[in-house]
Scaffold this motif. Structure first.
Motif, mmCIF file in Angstrom:
data_model
loop_
_atom_site.group_PDB
_atom_site.id
_atom_site.type_symbol
_atom_site.label_atom_id
_atom_site.label_comp_id
_atom_site.label_asym_id
_atom_site.label_seq_id
_atom_site.Cartn_x
_atom_site.Cartn_y
_atom_site.Cartn_z
ATOM 1 N N GLU A 372 0.825 -1.212 0.000
ATOM 2 C CA GLU A 372 0.000 0.000 0.000
ATOM 3 C C GLU A 372 0.861 1.267 0.000
ATOM 4 O OE1 GLU A 372 -2.529 -0.301 3.364
ATOM 5 O OE2 GLU A 372 -3.778 -1.909 2.532
ATOM 6 N N ALA A 373 1.976 1.218 0.747
ATOM 7 C CA ALA A 373 2.870 2.374 0.790
ATOM 8 C C ALA A 373 3.485 2.644 -0.586
ATOM 9 C CB ALA A 373 3.970 2.145 1.824
ATOM 10 N N LYS A 374 3.896 1.546 -1.278
ATOM 11 C CA LYS A 374 4.467 1.700 -2.626
ATOM 12 C C LYS A 374 3.439 2.267 -3.602
ATOM 13 C CE LYS A 374 7.946 -1.957 -2.253
ATOM 14 N NZ LYS A 374 8.385 -3.286 -2.731
ATOM 15 N N ILE A 375 2.188 1.771 -3.502
ATOM 16 C CA ILE A 375 1.138 2.250 -4.396
ATOM 17 C C ILE A 375 0.881 3.742 -4.161
ATOM 18 C CG2 ILE A 375 -1.340 2.076 -4.890
ATOM 19 C CD1 ILE A 375 -1.091 -0.930 -4.329
ATOM 20 N N LYS A 376 0.863 4.124 -2.886
ATOM 21 C CA LYS A 376 0.632 5.530 -2.557
ATOM 22 C C LYS A 376 1.745 6.415 -3.116
ATOM 23 C CE LYS A 376 -0.556 8.497 1.372
ATOM 24 N NZ LYS A 376 -0.731 8.566 2.832
ATOM 25 N N HIS A 377 3.008 5.932 -3.006
ATOM 26 C CA HIS A 377 4.142 6.692 -3.516
ATOM 27 C C HIS A 377 4.048 6.849 -5.038
ATOM 28 C CE1 HIS A 377 8.164 8.309 -3.766
ATOM 29 N NE2 HIS A 377 8.558 7.299 -4.547
ATOM 30 N N LEU A 378 3.649 5.782 -5.727
ATOM 31 C CA LEU A 378 3.501 5.844 -7.178
ATOM 32 C C LEU A 378 2.382 6.802 -7.573
ATOM 33 C CD1 LEU A 378 3.916 2.070 -8.111
ATOM 34 C CD2 LEU A 378 5.491 3.928 -8.688
ATOM 35 N N GLU A 379 1.297 6.815 -6.823
ATOM 36 C CA GLU A 379 0.201 7.731 -7.119
ATOM 37 C C GLU A 379 0.655 9.188 -7.004
ATOM 38 O OE1 GLU A 379 -2.819 6.612 -4.431
ATOM 39 O OE2 GLU A 379 -3.655 5.027 -5.713
ATOM 40 N N GLU A 380 1.480 9.455 -5.977
ATOM 41 C CA GLU A 380 2.003 10.824 -5.822
ATOM 42 C C GLU A 380 2.862 11.221 -7.019
ATOM 43 O OE1 GLU A 380 4.046 10.835 -2.152
ATOM 44 O OE2 GLU A 380 2.225 10.763 -0.895
ATOM 45 N N GLN A 381 3.707 10.286 -7.490
ATOM 46 C CA GLN A 381 4.547 10.587 -8.659
ATOM 47 C C GLN A 381 3.707 10.835 -9.905
ATOM 48 O OE1 GLN A 381 7.254 7.267 -8.870
ATOM 49 N NE2 GLN A 381 8.805 8.313 -7.635
ATOM 50 N N ILE A 382 2.648 10.029 -10.069
ATOM 51 C CA ILE A 382 1.780 10.212 -11.244
ATOM 52 C C ILE A 382 1.088 11.574 -11.185
ATOM 53 C CG2 ILE A 382 -0.331 9.365 -12.346
ATOM 54 C CD1 ILE A 382 0.571 6.532 -11.475
ATOM 55 N N ASN A 383 0.661 11.986 -10.002
ATOM 56 C CA ASN A 383 0.019 13.297 -9.850
ATOM 57 C C ASN A 383 0.971 14.431 -10.201
ATOM 58 O OD1 ASN A 383 -2.426 12.235 -9.046
ATOM 59 N ND2 ASN A 383 -1.870 12.224 -6.865
ATOM 60 N N GLN A 384 2.241 14.292 -9.792
ATOM 61 C CA GLN A 384 3.235 15.320 -10.115
ATOM 62 C C GLN A 384 3.447 15.418 -11.618
ATOM 63 O OE1 GLN A 384 6.861 14.768 -7.953
ATOM 64 N NE2 GLN A 384 5.835 14.676 -5.954
ATOM 65 N N LEU A 385 3.542 14.275 -12.277
ATOM 66 C CA LEU A 385 3.758 14.279 -13.730
ATOM 67 C C LEU A 385 2.554 14.850 -14.468
ATOM 68 C CD1 LEU A 385 5.450 10.784 -14.170
ATOM 69 C CD2 LEU A 385 6.519 13.001 -14.513
ATOM 70 N N SER A 386 1.345 14.519 -13.979
ATOM 71 C CA SER A 386 0.142 15.020 -14.656
ATOM 72 C C SER A 386 -0.007 16.531 -14.521
ATOM 73 C CB SER A 386 -1.104 14.330 -14.079
ATOM 74 O OG SER A 386 -1.239 14.654 -12.704
ATOM 75 N N GLN A 387 0.605 17.120 -13.456
ATOM 76 C CA GLN A 387 0.538 18.565 -13.261
ATOM 77 C C GLN A 387 1.656 19.297 -14.010
ATOM 78 O OE1 GLN A 387 0.552 19.105 -9.046
ATOM 79 N NE2 GLN A 387 -1.456 18.123 -8.747
ATOM 80 N N GLY A 388 2.451 18.529 -14.758
ATOM 81 C CA GLY A 388 3.500 19.143 -15.564
ATOM 82 C C GLY A 388 4.770 19.420 -14.815
ATOM 83 N N GLY A 389 4.877 18.961 -13.615
ATOM 84 C CA GLY A 389 6.078 19.181 -12.813
ATOM 85 C C GLY A 389 7.068 18.060 -12.989
ATOM 86 N N GLN A 390 8.199 18.190 -12.299
ATOM 87 C CA GLN A 390 9.236 17.167 -12.319
ATOM 88 C C GLN A 390 9.206 16.413 -10.994
ATOM 89 O OE1 GLN A 390 12.923 19.079 -13.084
ATOM 90 N NE2 GLN A 390 12.509 19.387 -15.269
ATOM 91 N N LEU A 391 9.656 15.196 -11.093
ATOM 92 C CA LEU A 391 9.690 14.383 -9.878
ATOM 93 C C LEU A 391 10.737 14.905 -8.918
ATOM 94 C CD1 LEU A 391 9.490 10.763 -11.330
ATOM 95 C CD2 LEU A 391 7.680 12.066 -10.244
ATOM 96 N N GLN A 392 10.367 14.974 -7.655
ATOM 97 C CA GLN A 392 11.321 15.395 -6.638
ATOM 98 C C GLN A 392 12.135 14.190 -6.198
ATOM 99 O OE1 GLN A 392 9.081 17.153 -3.506
ATOM 100 N NE2 GLN A 392 8.225 18.766 -4.798
ATOM 101 N N LYS A 393 13.345 14.109 -6.763
ATOM 102 C CA LYS A 393 14.157 12.914 -6.535
ATOM 103 C C LYS A 393 14.882 12.949 -5.202
ATOM 104 C CE LYS A 393 14.970 12.061 -11.425
ATOM 105 N NZ LYS A 393 15.991 11.904 -12.471
ATOM 106 N N THR A 394 15.189 14.159 -4.735
ATOM 107 C CA THR A 394 16.058 14.258 -3.557
ATOM 108 C C THR A 394 15.368 13.769 -2.302
ATOM 109 O OG1 THR A 394 17.017 16.189 -4.586
ATOM 110 C CG2 THR A 394 17.555 15.799 -2.280
ATOM 111 N N LYS A 395 14.147 14.277 -2.040
ATOM 112 C CA LYS A 395 13.478 13.948 -0.779
ATOM 113 C C LYS A 395 13.124 12.473 -0.659
ATOM 114 C CE LYS A 395 11.626 18.392 0.647
ATOM 115 N NZ LYS A 395 10.413 19.133 0.983
ATOM 116 N N PRO A 396 12.485 11.896 -1.699
ATOM 117 C CA PRO A 396 12.181 10.467 -1.566
ATOM 118 C C PRO A 396 13.422 9.623 -1.352
ATOM 119 C CG PRO A 396 10.925 11.400 -3.366
ATOM 120 C CD PRO A 396 11.861 12.460 -2.910
ATOM 121 N N THR A 397 14.539 10.012 -2.068
ATOM 122 C CA THR A 397 15.762 9.229 -1.924
ATOM 123 C C THR A 397 16.300 9.321 -0.513
ATOM 124 O OG1 THR A 397 16.273 9.716 -4.235
ATOM 125 C CG2 THR A 397 18.062 8.834 -2.879
ATOM 126 N N GLU A 398 16.290 10.571 0.035
ATOM 127 C CA GLU A 398 16.802 10.762 1.390
ATOM 128 C C GLU A 398 15.939 10.013 2.398
ATOM 129 O OE1 GLU A 398 16.933 14.903 1.986
ATOM 130 O OE2 GLU A 398 18.705 15.235 0.764
#
Length: 563
Positions: A372-398
């Protein structure tokens, strides 16, 4: 006139009176009608199922002067004489007490004389398996070619003790245990004939405990009527047989399921004090569990049943445990001790079963929450892409690294992993990689589902003479292997059986393996370079470290970079 037992009063006097055994009575009636009766018969089956009764009815039917449709009239002089036992042409012999050669020779000498008042001489030899070898040999020739006026009927409960040469000379009839419904109907008929008030539950219980024997059923009924002073109730039947009713058994198993052993002991001793019979109690426990298994299988669970929440595998083990106790009790001086130990064992079985179910449920819940946590994280990434933004790589990685560092304290031990890598070699790793599928298959064959789920997505990544480092896709699986001694010991035992070597299993999560491996290489490199005095020797030492890493992890996975 003296009182006669019910099983004597209601002994069948015609084929139509026999309860059950239709395959026997129909065959014999047809043979009598067509005058194609054999010279020798073998009746075998459980006690009290009508073997001797049918033999006497057959003797009457073939000698009756007015028989119709193969049935005796029970009114002529011959029929009444056979019924009373005064007819000299029907000879009934108990082979248990007349099992010698002399008795059989006496039969052989007299069988050649013609019957005095009947058409046929009938010899009924009961418990024929008790004859000695010499007696069987003396009977053999006579049985093969008897005079035309002689018929032999052999009755036994143990046909396997009769020589095949005797069996091959007879027509064999296998008597079956009588159906409980038919016994119940016959008991009701007897009760009505005797003018006795009865409870239907009492008749059903007597039919059940008689185990297919009509004579046993009538004997128990006779005893229960005497106990109840002319009234037949379930309580009276339970008292005379030493059995326990279902409500009391349910209460005992409730104590076992709740693991209240002390209360179960008290209840058991109350049963014994009230006159309950130990062997009957153990058999009642088996039937109680059997009924629970049937109810669960056909999905007709009774919510008030003590074993309603127990799974089938646990109930199978409970029956095995009770059967083992029955065997032990045969040679026991004090049976009460065995029953008390049985109660403790059953309670432990229930406890281990419930703990296993809870653990598997916990693992499945943990796995589902991670998904469920992985699915939620993927949904957040899809929402960011649909809004025309870039994925925030730093925070999730940290956050991922911080979480993994927190988990690493609990999931695996760096010291254990370093201990494996210090002595690791390529040959042992290759051996374990080749045999790892065989290890998983061995776990499946032993039906250890929990271990199968652990090892399904795992592989060895390093091995020494006595250790193996296993990589797991799921962090929770790695943690279980490293912390649960019982499961780890099971895995190590199976690995030992497959590779014929005793090894210790150490787990490492897939998410941390590359980082752990890199840290190990760098630490070894730093240690070796620090211990060298001159700079000229640094390069050869560095080459040795690279070779060592390539031997451990493979050339394809190790890359050298200049800092």
């Amino acid at each position: 006139m003296n009182y006669q037992a019910l099983y004597r009063v209601y002994r069948p006097q015609a084929f139509s009176d026999v309860v059950g055994q239709k395959h026997v009575t129909k065959t014999l009636r047809n043979a009598i009608q067509k005058e194609k009766q054999s010279h020798a018969y073998l009746f075998n089956g459980p006690r009290g199922t009508g073997k001797t009764s049918i033999a006497k009815i057959f003797a009457k039917a073939i000698n009756c002067t007015v028989n119709t449709d193969g049935e005796p009239c029970n009114e002529c002089a011959i029929c009444t004489g056979i019924t009373k036992g005064t007819n000299s042409d029907v000879i009934e012999i108990d082979a248990a007490s007349n099992n010698g050669v002399d008795e059989i020779r006496n039969i052989r000498d007299k069988v050649k004389y013609a019957p005095s008042e009947s058409k046929f001489k009938v010899y009924i030899i009961d418990e024929v398996h008790m004859l000695t070898t010499g007696a069987f040999n003396a009977l053999l020739k006579t049985l093969e070619e008897p005079p035309s006026h002689a018929i032999f009927i052999l009755a036994t409960t143990e046909p396997h003790k009769i020589p095949p040469t005797i069996i091959s000379r007879c027509q064999r009839f296998d008597f079956k245990a009588i159906n409980t419904g038919e016994i119940e109907e016959r008991l009701a008929y007897v009760a009505i004939e005797q003018g006795i008030e009865y409870e239907q539950d009492a008749l059903a219980f007597i039919a059940h405990v008689s185990e297919g024997g009509m004579r046993d059923a009538l004997s128990i009924m006779d005893q229960a009527i005497a106990f109840g002073d002319g009234h037949l109730s379930l309580e009276h039947a339970l008292n005379v047989t030493g059995s326990v009713d279902k409500a009391a058994l349910n209460a005992l198993f409730n104590d076992i399921v709740e693991q209240d052993v002390k209360r179960a002991f008290t209840r058991y001793h109350e049963f014994i004090a009230s006159g309950k019979e130990v062997n009957r109690l153990v058999n009642d426990m088996i039937y109680f569990i059997r009924d629970a298994i049937v109810a669960k299988t056909i999905e007709q669970n009774d919510e008030e049943h003590a074993l309603n929440q127990i799974d089938l595998n646990a109930m199978y083990k409970m029956i095995d445990c009770i059967n083992d106790t029955l065997v032990s009790m045969r040679f026991a001086i004090n049976q009460n001790v065995h029953i008390e130990i049985l109660i403790v064992k059953l309670s432990e079985l229930v406890s281990s079963s419930s703990s296993t179910n809870n653990q598997s449920a916990q693992v499945s819940n943990t796995t589902s929450s991670a998904v469920e946590a992985k699915i939620k994280h993927l949904e957040e990434q899809i929402n960011q892409l649909s809004q025309g933004g870039q994925l925030q790589k730093t925070k999730p990685t940290e956050s991922k690294h911080s979480v993994s560092r927190k988990q690493s304290k609990h999931v695996f031990s760096i010291r254990q992993i370093e201990r494996v890598l210090d002595h690791a070699n390529r040959d042992d790793l290759n051996l374990l990689k080749e045999k790892w599928k065989a290890v998983i298959e061995a776990v499946k064959e032993k039906e250890q589902r929990a271990l199968v789920s652990l090892l399904l997505n795992s592989e060895p990544v390093a091995a020494s003479e006595d250790h193996v480092l296993v990589k797991f896709d799921e962090d929770i699986h790695c943690e279980i292997v490293n912390k649960d001694d019982e499961k780890r010991n099971h895995i190590e035992t199976i690995v030992c059986e497959i590779v014929d070597k005793t090894v210790k299993v150490v787990g490492v999560p897939n998410s941390q393996w590359l980082e752990v491996r890199q840290q190990y290489i760098q630490s070894k490199k730093a240690n070796q370079s620090g211990s060298e005095a001159g700079k000229e020797e640094e390069k050869p030492e560095e080459t040795d470290i690279v070779k060592k890493a390539q031997e451990l992890f493979g050339k394809d996975t190790v890359h050298v970079t200049d800092e």
